[in-house]
Design a protein around this motif. Structure first.
Motif, PDB file in Angstrom:
ATOM      1  N   TYR A 213       3.638 -14.003  -2.045  1.00  0.00           N
ATOM      2  CA  TYR A 213       2.084 -14.212  -2.557  1.00  0.00           C
ATOM      3  C   TYR A 213       2.212 -15.125  -3.519  1.00  0.00           C
ATOM      4  CZ  TYR A 213       1.265  -9.778  -0.185  1.00  0.00           C
ATOM      5  OH  TYR A 213       1.218  -8.891   0.943  1.00  0.00           O
TER       6      TYR A 213
ATOM      7  N   GLU B 161      -7.330  -6.432  -0.738  1.00  0.00           N
ATOM      8  CA  GLU B 161      -6.930  -7.616  -0.081  1.00  0.00           C
ATOM      9  C   GLU B 161      -7.777  -7.810   1.318  1.00  0.00           C
ATOM     10  OE1 GLU B 161      -5.255  -7.323   3.162  1.00  0.00           O
ATOM     11  OE2 GLU B 161      -4.248  -9.446   3.336  1.00  0.00           O
TER      12      GLU B 161
ATOM     13  N   PHE C 177      -3.778  -3.811  -8.748  1.00  0.00           N
ATOM     14  CA  PHE C 177      -4.344  -4.318  -7.362  1.00  0.00           C
ATOM     15  C   PHE C 177      -6.004  -3.872  -7.055  1.00  0.00           C
ATOM     16  CE2 PHE C 177      -4.415  -5.331  -2.917  1.00  0.00           C
ATOM     17  CZ  PHE C 177      -5.122  -4.480  -2.136  1.00  0.00           C
TER      18      PHE C 177
ATOM     19  N   ARG D 295      -8.547  -5.088   4.209  1.00  0.00           N
ATOM     20  CA  ARG D 295      -7.412  -4.117   4.866  1.00  0.00           C
ATOM     21  C   ARG D 295      -6.817  -3.216   3.779  1.00  0.00           C
ATOM     22  NH1 ARG D 295      -3.143  -7.974   7.706  1.00  0.00           N
ATOM     23  NH2 ARG D 295      -2.734  -8.779   5.622  1.00  0.00           N
ATOM     24  N   ASN D 296      -6.809  -3.423   2.633  1.00  0.00           N
ATOM     25  CA  ASN D 296      -6.649  -2.405   1.307  1.00  0.00           C
ATOM     26  C   ASN D 296      -7.611  -2.523   0.394  1.00  0.00           C
ATOM     27  OD1 ASN D 296      -2.930  -2.828   1.727  1.00  0.00           O
ATOM     28  ND2 ASN D 296      -4.223  -1.211   2.558  1.00  0.00           N
TER      29      ASN D 296
ATOM     30  N   TYR E  67      -6.466  -9.172  -8.043  1.00  0.00           N
ATOM     31  CA  TYR E  67      -5.644  -8.285  -9.068  1.00  0.00           C
ATOM     32  C   TYR E  67      -6.369  -8.490 -10.437  1.00  0.00           C
ATOM     33  CZ  TYR E  67      -1.929  -7.806  -5.783  1.00  0.00           C
ATOM     34  OH  TYR E  67      -1.027  -7.339  -4.759  1.00  0.00           O
TER      35      TYR E  67
ATOM     36  N   SER F  38      -0.175   0.074   6.872  1.00  0.00           N
ATOM     37  CA  SER F  38      -1.346  -1.243   6.804  1.00  0.00           C
ATOM     38  C   SER F  38      -1.390  -1.373   5.243  1.00  0.00           C
ATOM     39  CB  SER F  38      -2.430  -0.741   7.222  1.00  0.00           C
ATOM     40  OG  SER F  38      -3.111   0.500   6.746  1.00  0.00           O
ATOM     41  N   ASN F  39      -0.123  -1.453   4.598  1.00  0.00           N
ATOM     42  CA  ASN F  39      -0.306  -1.705   3.202  1.00  0.00           C
ATOM     43  C   ASN F  39      -0.043  -3.103   2.999  1.00  0.00           C
ATOM     44  OD1 ASN F  39       0.262  -1.111   0.350  1.00  0.00           O
ATOM     45  ND2 ASN F  39       2.480  -1.266   0.614  1.00  0.00           N
ATOM     46  N   TYR F  40      -0.864  -3.732   2.147  1.00  0.00           N
ATOM     47  CA  TYR F  40      -0.742  -5.127   1.878  1.00  0.00           C
ATOM     48  C   TYR F  40      -0.835  -5.521   0.276  1.00  0.00           C
ATOM     49  CZ  TYR F  40      -1.292  -5.241   6.878  1.00  0.00           C
ATOM     50  OH  TYR F  40      -1.337  -5.224   8.170  1.00  0.00           O
ATOM     51  N   LYS F  41      -0.649  -4.541  -0.485  1.00  0.00           N
ATOM     52  CA  LYS F  41      -0.425  -4.711  -2.111  1.00  0.00           C
ATOM     53  C   LYS F  41       0.741  -4.668  -2.590  1.00  0.00           C
ATOM     54  CE  LYS F  41      -0.787   0.170  -3.766  1.00  0.00           C
ATOM     55  NZ  LYS F  41      -1.512   0.980  -4.814  1.00  0.00           N
ATOM     56  N   LEU F  42       0.815  -5.447  -3.679  1.00  0.00           N
ATOM     57  CA  LEU F  42       1.964  -5.605  -4.504  1.00  0.00           C
ATOM     58  C   LEU F  42       1.700  -4.553  -5.700  1.00  0.00           C
ATOM     59  CD1 LEU F  42       2.562  -9.145  -4.778  1.00  0.00           C
ATOM     60  CD2 LEU F  42       3.701  -7.589  -3.429  1.00  0.00           C
TER      61      LEU F  42
ATOM     62  N   LYS G  43       6.824  -3.800  -2.582  1.00  0.00           N
ATOM     63  CA  LYS G  43       5.628  -3.491  -1.796  1.00  0.00           C
ATOM     64  C   LYS G  43       6.445  -2.735  -0.386  1.00  0.00           C
ATOM     65  CE  LYS G  43       3.048  -6.623   1.292  1.00  0.00           C
ATOM     66  NZ  LYS G  43       3.531  -6.180   2.581  1.00  0.00           N
TER      67      LYS G  43
ATOM     68  N   SER H 286       6.140  -2.476   3.308  1.00  0.00           N
ATOM     69  CA  SER H 286       5.694  -2.991   4.516  1.00  0.00           C
ATOM     70  C   SER H 286       5.051  -2.198   5.523  1.00  0.00           C
ATOM     71  CB  SER H 286       6.476  -4.076   4.795  1.00  0.00           C
ATOM     72  OG  SER H 286       7.122  -5.007   3.985  1.00  0.00           O
TER      73      SER H 286
ATOM     74  N   VAL I 257       3.791  -9.388   6.789  1.00  0.00           N
ATOM     75  CA  VAL I 257       3.907  -8.214   5.614  1.00  0.00           C
ATOM     76  C   VAL I 257       4.888  -8.734   4.484  1.00  0.00           C
ATOM     77  CG1 VAL I 257       3.547  -6.446   7.279  1.00  0.00           C
ATOM     78  CG2 VAL I 257       5.955  -7.332   7.407  1.00  0.00           C
ATOM     79  N   ASP I 258       5.892  -9.710   4.774  1.00  0.00           N
ATOM     80  CA  ASP I 258       6.621  -9.978   3.782  1.00  0.00           C
ATOM     81  C   ASP I 258       6.813 -11.373   3.236  1.00  0.00           C
ATOM     82  OD1 ASP I 258       9.576  -9.674   5.649  1.00  0.00           O
ATOM     83  OD2 ASP I 258       7.876 -10.685   5.993  1.00  0.00           O
TER      84      ASP I 258
ATOM     85  N   SER J 283      -5.626 -11.624  -1.929  1.00  0.00           N
ATOM     86  CA  SER J 283      -5.642 -10.421  -2.700  1.00  0.00           C
ATOM     87  C   SER J 283      -6.362 -10.771  -4.190  1.00  0.00           C
ATOM     88  CB  SER J 283      -4.069  -9.762  -2.675  1.00  0.00           C
ATOM     89  OG  SER J 283      -3.609  -9.796  -1.612  1.00  0.00           O
TER      90      SER J 283
END
Lengths: 113, 114
Positions: free
Chosen positions: A102, A48, A45, A55-56, A35, B98-102, B93, B95, A98-99, A33
């Motif tokens: 980072y 990513e 952000f 994806r984002n 930033y 399709s969210n992968y950002k902080l 975040k 989860s 997902v969790d 990712s």
């Protein structure tokens, strides 16, 4: 175990130029990712990538782009630089789940003059 | 440093005291939260995380408390040391999907006086 490596650490560019920043994630991490950190806006952000796919994407103009290679290394590019692009650009890697936390690199300090 | 010009909330404590740093998060759908520490010239360093199915989690000298009702997160540092001086950020975040950002808070500058 090597951490997240960002190169270069410092960069000075002129308005209108373009710049490419590089990020090598922790071995085994497939998500990268990016930033942007500025005094006025804090940490924001950019985008990513996971397995070479974006994806984002954050709310930045199209001048900001990125890509990821098959070895998970990532680059981000900023074209037609503006003074307001001066910032610390941070890269973070994770396993891509997902969790998972980072891990950030030390960043690239970009100054646009 | 990176935070020059940023009007951060500040917390000044004496060495050995306990510190409490607060964070109000914005998205009620957020289900994963992280605290980071950032020293001058460095990137954010992971301290501790917590999922939304928990309301407390402890690490070494640090405790994170989560209150989902009021969307509030806090970081408690026990026996604060001069090396704890830094800017502390909370990040949230969602989860789902399709969210992968902080999403980061503005940060709090902690100064520990010897």
């Amino acid at each position: 175990k090597a951490g997240v490596t960002q190169t270069p650490r410092y960069l000075i560019k002129t308005r209108g130029q373009q710049v490419t920043l590089s990020c090598s994630p922790i071995s085994g991490h497939r998500s990268v990712s990016w930033y942007q950190q500025t005094p006025g806006q804090g940490l924001q952000f950019l985008f990513e990538y996971f397995s070479e796919t974006q994806r984002n994407k954050g709310n930045f103009p199209g001048r900001f782009s990125g890509r990821q290679f098959s070895n998970s290394r990532s680059e981000m590019n900023v074209s037609t630089l503006e003074l307001g692009d001066s910032a610390l650009y941070l890269c973070a890697s994770s396993r891509g789940q997902v969790d998972y936390g980072y891990t950030f690199g030390s960043g690239t300090r970009l100054t646009v003059v | 440093g990176e935070n020059v010009g940023l009007h951060l909330p500040t917390l000044s404590v004496q060495e050995g005291d306990n510190s409490i740093i607060n964070c109000a998060y914005s998205n009620s759908a957020s289900d994963y939260f992280i605290w980071y520490k950032q020293e001058s010239g460095k990137g954010p360093q992971f301290i501790i995380d917590i999922r939304s199915n928990m309301d407390k989690r402890q690490g070494q000298r640090v405790t994170v408390l989560l209150n989902k009702t009021v969307k509030h997160l806090s970081l408690q540092i026990a026996a604060t040391q001069p090396g704890d001086s830094a800017v502390y950020f909370c990040a949230e975040k969602n989860s789902g999907g399709s969210n992968y950002k902080l999403t980061f808070g503005k940060g709090t500058l902690l100064t520990v006086n010897p």
